[in-house]
Design a protein around this motif. Sequence first.
Motif, PDB file in Angstrom:
ATOM      1  N   ASP A   1       3.905   8.893   8.258  1.00  0.00           N
ATOM      2  CA  ASP A   1       4.355   8.407   9.569  1.00  0.00           C
ATOM      3  C   ASP A   1       4.911   6.984   9.504  1.00  0.00           C
ATOM      4  OD1 ASP A   1       3.592  10.821  10.607  1.00  0.00           O
ATOM      5  OD2 ASP A   1       1.782  10.060  11.596  1.00  0.00           O
ATOM      6  N   SER A   2       4.413   6.182   8.591  1.00  0.00           N
ATOM      7  CA  SER A   2       4.876   4.793   8.493  1.00  0.00           C
ATOM      8  C   SER A   2       6.221   4.677   7.798  1.00  0.00           C
ATOM      9  CB  SER A   2       3.843   3.955   7.732  1.00  0.00           C
ATOM     10  OG  SER A   2       3.815   4.348   6.367  1.00  0.00           O
ATOM     11  N   GLY A   3       6.588   5.721   7.058  1.00  0.00           N
ATOM     12  CA  GLY A   3       7.857   5.681   6.329  1.00  0.00           C
ATOM     13  C   GLY A   3       7.715   5.181   4.907  1.00  0.00           C
ATOM     14  N   ILE A   4       6.492   4.845   4.481  1.00  0.00           N
ATOM     15  CA  ILE A   4       6.326   4.287   3.141  1.00  0.00           C
ATOM     16  C   ILE A   4       6.563   5.348   2.065  1.00  0.00           C
ATOM     17  CG2 ILE A   4       3.817   4.595   2.971  1.00  0.00           C
ATOM     18  CD1 ILE A   4       3.765   1.826   1.575  1.00  0.00           C
ATOM     19  N   VAL A   5       6.265   6.609   2.350  1.00  0.00           N
ATOM     20  CA  VAL A   5       6.516   7.670   1.364  1.00  0.00           C
ATOM     21  C   VAL A   5       8.026   7.808   1.141  1.00  0.00           C
ATOM     22  CG1 VAL A   5       6.349  10.148   0.917  1.00  0.00           C
ATOM     23  CG2 VAL A   5       4.380   8.913   1.823  1.00  0.00           C
ATOM     24  N   GLN A   6       8.763   7.851   2.226  1.00  0.00           N
ATOM     25  CA  GLN A   6      10.219   7.978   2.111  1.00  0.00           C
ATOM     26  C   GLN A   6      10.810   6.743   1.423  1.00  0.00           C
ATOM     27  OE1 GLN A   6      12.254   8.717   5.768  1.00  0.00           O
ATOM     28  NE2 GLN A   6      14.279   8.626   4.821  1.00  0.00           N
ATOM     29  N   ALA A   7      10.340   5.551   1.816  1.00  0.00           N
ATOM     30  CA  ALA A   7      10.844   4.325   1.213  1.00  0.00           C
ATOM     31  C   ALA A   7      10.578   4.301  -0.286  1.00  0.00           C
ATOM     32  CB  ALA A   7      10.209   3.111   1.888  1.00  0.00           C
ATOM     33  N   HIS A   8       9.370   4.718  -0.672  1.00  0.00           N
ATOM     34  CA  HIS A   8       9.033   4.758  -2.096  1.00  0.00           C
ATOM     35  C   HIS A   8       9.906   5.762  -2.826  1.00  0.00           C
ATOM     36  CE1 HIS A   8       6.694   5.902  -5.686  1.00  0.00           C
ATOM     37  NE2 HIS A   8       6.462   4.600  -5.723  1.00  0.00           N
TER      38      HIS A   8
ATOM     39  N   GLU B   1      12.869   6.695  -2.082  1.00  0.00           N
ATOM     40  CA  GLU B   1      14.251   6.227  -2.125  1.00  0.00           C
ATOM     41  C   GLU B   1      14.408   4.900  -2.865  1.00  0.00           C
ATOM     42  OE1 GLU B   1      15.337   6.162   1.995  1.00  0.00           O
ATOM     43  OE2 GLU B   1      15.454   8.350   2.110  1.00  0.00           O
ATOM     44  N   GLY B   2      13.295   4.384  -3.383  1.00  0.00           N
ATOM     45  CA  GLY B   2      13.360   3.144  -4.148  1.00  0.00           C
ATOM     46  C   GLY B   2      13.515   1.901  -3.288  1.00  0.00           C
ATOM     47  N   ASP B   3      13.124   1.988  -2.018  1.00  0.00           N
ATOM     48  CA  ASP B   3      13.225   0.843  -1.116  1.00  0.00           C
ATOM     49  C   ASP B   3      11.992  -0.044  -1.297  1.00  0.00           C
ATOM     50  OD1 ASP B   3      13.574  -0.969   0.908  1.00  0.00           O
ATOM     51  OD2 ASP B   3      13.874   0.531   2.494  1.00  0.00           O
ATOM     52  N   ASP B   4      12.011  -0.842  -2.368  1.00  0.00           N
ATOM     53  CA  ASP B   4      10.861  -1.680  -2.694  1.00  0.00           C
ATOM     54  C   ASP B   4      10.582  -2.733  -1.629  1.00  0.00           C
ATOM     55  OD1 ASP B   4      10.516  -0.251  -5.005  1.00  0.00           O
ATOM     56  OD2 ASP B   4      11.552  -1.702  -6.271  1.00  0.00           O
ATOM     57  N   LYS B   5      11.632  -3.213  -0.958  1.00  0.00           N
ATOM     58  CA  LYS B   5      11.425  -4.224   0.085  1.00  0.00           C
ATOM     59  C   LYS B   5      10.562  -3.663   1.216  1.00  0.00           C
ATOM     60  CE  LYS B   5      15.506  -7.078  -0.549  1.00  0.00           C
ATOM     61  NZ  LYS B   5      16.756  -7.558   0.040  1.00  0.00           N
ATOM     62  N   PHE B   6      10.850  -2.421   1.626  1.00  0.00           N
ATOM     63  CA  PHE B   6      10.056  -1.800   2.693  1.00  0.00           C
ATOM     64  C   PHE B   6       8.617  -1.614   2.228  1.00  0.00           C
ATOM     65  CE2 PHE B   6       8.083   1.616   4.980  1.00  0.00           C
ATOM     66  CZ  PHE B   6       8.498   1.434   6.287  1.00  0.00           C
ATOM     67  N   VAL B   7       8.443  -1.108   1.011  1.00  0.00           N
ATOM     68  CA  VAL B   7       7.098  -0.846   0.483  1.00  0.00           C
ATOM     69  C   VAL B   7       6.305  -2.155   0.429  1.00  0.00           C
ATOM     70  CG1 VAL B   7       5.781  -0.080  -1.528  1.00  0.00           C
ATOM     71  CG2 VAL B   7       7.813   1.195  -0.807  1.00  0.00           C
ATOM     72  N   LYS B   8       6.915  -3.203  -0.097  1.00  0.00           N
ATOM     73  CA  LYS B   8       6.214  -4.491  -0.181  1.00  0.00           C
ATOM     74  C   LYS B   8       5.887  -5.044   1.202  1.00  0.00           C
ATOM     75  CE  LYS B   8       8.051  -5.936  -4.627  1.00  0.00           C
ATOM     76  NZ  LYS B   8       8.894  -6.911  -5.343  1.00  0.00           N
TER      77      LYS B   8
END
Length: 107
Positions: free
Chosen positions: A73-80, A82-89
């Motif tokens: 729900d937070s989007g961290i799975v999708q961000a991870h 897709e390689g969106d390290d900024k979102f994950v961090k």
Amino acid sequence: MIIRDGSWTLYEHDMMTGRSVWHYFDGEKDVFRVDYPVDNLISENQDVRNSAEKAWRGDWHRVASIPLNIAHDSGIVQAHSEGDDKFVKRFLNNSDNRAWRTKEGQL
């Protein structure tokens, strides 16, 4: 037997997972709330965080343990994915998500 939490009524409960679905009618539409038990995970994360090394030596660090519903729900799975390290961090460094962290420090 009807179980209530304020104006919410228990709609469904899974004894295996502890997942509860609550129902509320706001006068126009049905609203559902899903509760997941996370107290044990929060306690475990705190124990791991308290015993983890403070230094960031080595190549691998366990930094968080997040319930799947929150991770999705937070989007961290999708961000991870897709390689969106900024979102994950940003998610993991946000103090609102401290309960999921298993290691102190900034990513």
